[in-house]
Motif scaffolding. Structure first.
Motif, PDB file in Angstrom:
ATOM      1  N   SER A 117     -19.522  17.463  13.067  1.00 53.86           N
ATOM      2  CA  SER A 117     -18.677  18.077  12.040  1.00 53.86           C
ATOM      3  C   SER A 117     -17.232  17.606  12.171  1.00 53.86           C
ATOM      4  N   ARG A 118     -16.735  17.525  13.398  1.00 54.82           N
ATOM      5  CA  ARG A 118     -15.372  17.038  13.620  1.00 54.82           C
ATOM      6  C   ARG A 118     -15.241  15.572  13.204  1.00 54.82           C
ATOM      7  N   LEU A 119     -16.281  14.800  13.459  1.00 57.51           N
ATOM      8  CA  LEU A 119     -16.274  13.395  13.068  1.00 57.51           C
ATOM      9  C   LEU A 119     -16.201  13.267  11.558  1.00 57.51           C
ATOM     10  N   PHE A 120     -17.002  14.048  10.832  1.00 64.19           N
ATOM     11  CA  PHE A 120     -16.993  13.997   9.373  1.00 64.19           C
ATOM     12  C   PHE A 120     -15.633  14.410   8.820  1.00 64.19           C
ATOM     13  N   ILE A 121     -15.053  15.459   9.395  1.00 63.71           N
ATOM     14  CA  ILE A 121     -13.737  15.911   8.932  1.00 63.71           C
ATOM     15  C   ILE A 121     -12.695  14.828   9.187  1.00 63.71           C
ATOM     16  N   GLY A 122     -12.777  14.185  10.347  1.00 66.86           N
ATOM     17  CA  GLY A 122     -11.853  13.090  10.646  1.00 66.86           C
ATOM     18  C   GLY A 122     -11.997  11.937   9.671  1.00 66.86           C
ATOM     19  N   LEU A 123     -13.232  11.601   9.309  1.00 66.21           N
ATOM     20  CA  LEU A 123     -13.463  10.534   8.332  1.00 66.21           C
ATOM     21  C   LEU A 123     -12.912  10.922   6.962  1.00 66.21           C
ATOM     22  N   ARG A 124     -13.087  12.196   6.611  1.00 67.92           N
ATOM     23  CA  ARG A 124     -12.552  12.659   5.321  1.00 67.92           C
ATOM     24  C   ARG A 124     -11.036  12.522   5.285  1.00 67.92           C
ATOM     25  N   ILE A 125     -10.370  12.980   6.316  1.00 69.84           N
ATOM     26  CA  ILE A 125      -8.912  12.909   6.362  1.00 69.84           C
ATOM     27  C   ILE A 125      -8.448  11.454   6.333  1.00 69.84           C
ATOM     28  N   LEU A 126      -9.128  10.592   7.089  1.00 69.36           N
ATOM     29  CA  LEU A 126      -8.760   9.185   7.130  1.00 69.36           C
ATOM     30  C   LEU A 126      -8.947   8.527   5.766  1.00 69.36           C
ATOM     31  N   ALA A 127     -10.117   8.744   5.156  1.00 69.14           N
ATOM     32  CA  ALA A 127     -10.408   8.100   3.865  1.00 69.14           C
ATOM     33  C   ALA A 127      -9.445   8.572   2.784  1.00 69.14           C
ATOM     34  N   SER A 128      -9.243   9.871   2.666  1.00 64.91           N
ATOM     35  CA  SER A 128      -8.366  10.402   1.619  1.00 64.91           C
ATOM     36  C   SER A 128      -6.918   9.970   1.832  1.00 64.91           C
ATOM     37  N   THR A 129      -6.486   9.917   3.091  1.00 65.85           N
ATOM     38  CA  THR A 129      -5.114   9.489   3.373  1.00 65.85           C
ATOM     39  C   THR A 129      -4.913   8.020   3.037  1.00 65.85           C
ATOM     40  N   VAL A 130      -5.872   7.176   3.397  1.00 66.97           N
ATOM     41  CA  VAL A 130      -5.764   5.747   3.107  1.00 66.97           C
ATOM     42  C   VAL A 130      -5.720   5.505   1.603  1.00 66.97           C
ATOM     43  N   VAL A 131      -6.620   6.153   0.856  1.00 63.53           N
ATOM     44  CA  VAL A 131      -6.648   5.983  -0.601  1.00 63.53           C
ATOM     45  C   VAL A 131      -5.323   6.420  -1.217  1.00 63.53           C
ATOM     46  N   SER A 132      -4.823   7.580  -0.804  1.00 60.02           N
ATOM     47  CA  SER A 132      -3.577   8.104  -1.375  1.00 60.02           C
ATOM     48  C   SER A 132      -2.393   7.210  -1.043  1.00 60.02           C
ATOM     49  N   LEU A 133      -2.302   6.758   0.207  1.00 60.47           N
ATOM     50  CA  LEU A 133      -1.176   5.917   0.604  1.00 60.47           C
ATOM     51  C   LEU A 133      -1.216   4.560  -0.088  1.00 60.47           C
ATOM     52  N   LEU A 134      -2.419   4.017  -0.295  1.00 58.83           N
ATOM     53  CA  LEU A 134      -2.519   2.734  -1.006  1.00 58.83           C
ATOM     54  C   LEU A 134      -2.060   2.868  -2.453  1.00 58.83           C
ATOM     55  N   ILE A 135      -2.387   3.983  -3.092  1.00 59.47           N
ATOM     56  CA  ILE A 135      -1.935   4.193  -4.471  1.00 59.47           C
ATOM     57  C   ILE A 135      -0.419   4.381  -4.505  1.00 59.47           C
ATOM     58  N   ILE A 136       0.123   5.126  -3.540  1.00 60.67           N
ATOM     59  CA  ILE A 136       1.577   5.291  -3.460  1.00 60.67           C
ATOM     60  C   ILE A 136       2.250   3.941  -3.243  1.00 60.67           C
ATOM     61  N   LEU A 137       1.692   3.140  -2.337  1.00 62.29           N
ATOM     62  CA  LEU A 137       2.271   1.827  -2.063  1.00 62.29           C
ATOM     63  C   LEU A 137       2.190   0.929  -3.284  1.00 62.29           C
ATOM     64  N   ALA A 138       1.086   1.013  -4.029  1.00 59.69           N
ATOM     65  CA  ALA A 138       0.964   0.212  -5.250  1.00 59.69           C
ATOM     66  C   ALA A 138       2.046   0.578  -6.254  1.00 59.69           C
ATOM     67  N   MET A 139       2.424   1.851  -6.300  1.00 59.71           N
ATOM     68  CA  MET A 139       3.453   2.297  -7.229  1.00 59.71           C
ATOM     69  C   MET A 139       4.867   1.964  -6.751  1.00 59.71           C
ATOM     70  N   ALA A 140       5.054   1.818  -5.447  1.00 57.35           N
ATOM     71  CA  ALA A 140       6.393   1.602  -4.894  1.00 57.35           C
ATOM     72  C   ALA A 140       6.537   0.245  -4.219  1.00 57.35           C
ATOM     73  N   ASP A 141       5.607  -0.660  -4.466  1.00 53.22           N
ATOM     74  CA  ASP A 141       5.600  -1.949  -3.780  1.00 53.22           C
ATOM     75  C   ASP A 141       6.567  -2.914  -4.462  1.00 53.22           C
TER      76      ASP A 141
END
Length: 530
Positions: A4-28
């Motif tokens: 369960s901790r592994l799945f939660i960690g993967l969720r946080i990692l995946a959602s953070t990466v997607v969000s930061l990439l979109i932010i970077l695309a807007m501010a690149d």
């Protein structure tokens, strides 16, 4: 580490990466992010991918199919793994928990989300994107990042440029500061404030009341193979899971979980003290019952599949004869000069690759990724654009620049198919509109001043200076060659109204190539056209 901790960690990692990439695309500002990376991230955004499937079939439209397949297997993992707005709401919830002891409780499901989903399905049948423009979670997050984060990046870049210049280093180039028009910025801020308030007060309330993606995937998740469920024998009804459930979908009293509202954050798996909360296939213990959501899902699916916006025969045509433009206001050289004539635009200019007003507005979700990608800063969002057909949609404005003849950046980033990919050579032939000359505004005719700014900066040679009977040289436009880039309009020094401007084509045509012997100007990097 427990699963369960592994799945939660993967969720946080995946959602953070997607969000930061979109932010970077807007501010690149520095082109750190490869266009292919942006396309992969946006390919997985559900509504833009679905809209692209309805308007421009192709591999890039397959993202929503993958998301739907994952939903039928594992429930609404899109909402917590891939949705950038969902990740943003999780950040707001986490901050609120730091400030105070935030607890949730089970709430009965509402039906507002299904009315909104049905409204979107019906509006798609009529080619309207207004509801999607307002409610699409990806577009809300992306345009908020473009409006708020990009100006901060520009300010930081310019501070570094000034500091470097003082130190004798000139390798950091200042960037022109820009904000969205105030009405657009106000609308973005107001809607973002609503999302923040809902998240801080009620967790993922937006996802289960207003979000059309949440509503559609919620219907599909009722039939998912694996679900969050409660073991009735193990559950001691302590309420630990329900207090943590940001979707308010865990009914401890009846020991059930509303799969249509569960956003698969997986927090409950690690909280249950007796391991009564499971993520498994409940088919072995599923009760036989009639599920009203099945008919709803089929009905909504039928609406969406038949929501393909119709395209007129004129729109599918190519070349100059099919272009529909506005009536010319050019004054005849034989007419006496009147007072300066204001420019009244009755149609907004659509970016290259947009094909024309109807195609563009039938697919644009208002994410403003093209706004961020445009190096000339001529793609500007408007609250209501394109004669009321576009809500928070971009349009071209030549007040502070022009569409660079040697650039096709905007055509390479659109996730919804509103702007189709165009190779640079193809883009150079796209006719966005045609330049129109107004003699009574021209400084040559009114002041006797020699001026060739419009002709000098036309990249295709469509504008030429013609002298008749020894008179002053006045611009003449070859409309067959004009691509509507706006270089002439931007360069024109006439005040208070321009003497030459671009009138939009409602359907993009195809300009003829520059005639032999005509020089094609290279306008890359010019700050001032005259």
């Amino acid at each position: 580490m427990t699963p369960s901790r592994l799945f939660i960690g993967l969720r946080i990692l995946a959602s953070t990466v997607v969000s930061l990439l979109i932010i970077l695309a807007m501010a690149d500002l520095w082109s750190f992010l490869a266009p292919g990376v942006v396309r992969i991230v946006t390919w997985l955004q559900f509504l833009p991918s679905l809209v692209r499937a309805l308007t421009a079939f192709g591999l890039l439209a397959a993202g929503f199919i993958l998301v739907l397949a994952l939903t039928l297997l594992f429930g609404r993992i899109y909402c917590s793994f891939l949705c950038p707005l969902g990740a943003f709401m999780d950040w707001v919830i986490a901050i609120r928990r730091r400030i105070s002891n935030l607890k949730f409780k089970y709430a009965k499901p509402g039906i507002l989300r299904y009315f909104i989903l049905a409204g979107i399905a019906v509006s798609l049948l009529f080619g309207s994107m207004h509801l999607i423009n307002i409610l699409d979670p990806y577009s809300i997050f992306a345009r908020s990042a473009q409006a708020l984060v990009r100006p901060l990046a520009i300010g930081l870049n310019n501070l570094i440029a000034q500091a470097a210049e003082l130190a004798g280093y000139y390798g950091v180039v200042p960037y022109p500061f820009s904000l969205p028009p105030l009405p657009v910025l106000g609308a973005i801020m107001a809607w973002l404030a609503l999302v923040v308030w809902m998240a801080a007060a009620r967790g993922r309330l937006y996802c289960n009341t207003l979000c059309p993606v949440g509503a559609f995937l919620g219907l599909a998740s009722r039939f998912s193979v694996f679900k969050i469920s409660m073991d009735e024998e193990k559950c001691i009804q302590c309420g630990a899971c329900s207090k943590r459930c940001k979707a308010s979908c865990m009914d401890v009293e009846n020991k059930t979980v509303d799969a249509s509202r569960c956003v698969m954050c997986l927090d409950c798996l690690s909280l249950c003290p007796v391991d009564a909360v499971e993520f498994a296939n409940p088919s072995a213990i599923r009760k036989v019952e009639t599920d009203p959501a099945r008919r709803s899902l089929l009905l909504i699916g039928a609406f969406l599949l038949t929501g393909l916006p119709s395209r007129s025969a004129a729109e599918t045509g190519h070349g100059y004869p099919g272009a529909i433009i506005e009536e010319s206001l050019a004054a005849s050289s034989n007419e006496p000069l009147g007072p300066p004539l204001p420019i009244e635009r009755t149609a907004s200019l659509v970016p290259p690759g947009g094909m024309g007003r109807d195609h563009f507005t039938s697919a644009c979700t208002g994410c403003h990724l093209c706004v961020a990608a445009c190096p000339s800063h001529v793609i500007r969002p408007e609250v209501v654009a394109h004669q009321g057909k576009g809500l928070l949609a971009p349009a071209l404005s030549y007040e502070k620049g022009f569409c660079n003849y040697n650039c096709n950046a905007c055509t390479m980033v659109c996730p919804s198919g509103a702007i189709l990919a165009k190779g640079l050579e193809d883009k150079k032939r796209v006719q966005l509109g045609r330049a129109q000359f107004i003699k009574q505004n021209c400084v040559v005719a009114t002041k006797g001043t020699e001026c060739v700014a419009c002709a000098e900066h036309c990249p295709t040679g469509a504008v030429k200076i013609v002298r008749e009977q020894g008179g002053p040289g006045l611009p003449k436009v070859d409309e067959d060659v004009c691509v509507g880039c706006g270089a002439c309009e931007f360069a024109c020094p006439a005040k208070p109204y321009k003497a030459i401007y671009v009138k939009a084509s409602l359907i993009h045509g195809q300009a003829l190539p520059p005639k032999k012997g005509e020089s094609v100007q290279n306008l890359v990097g010019e700050d001032f056209p005259f």
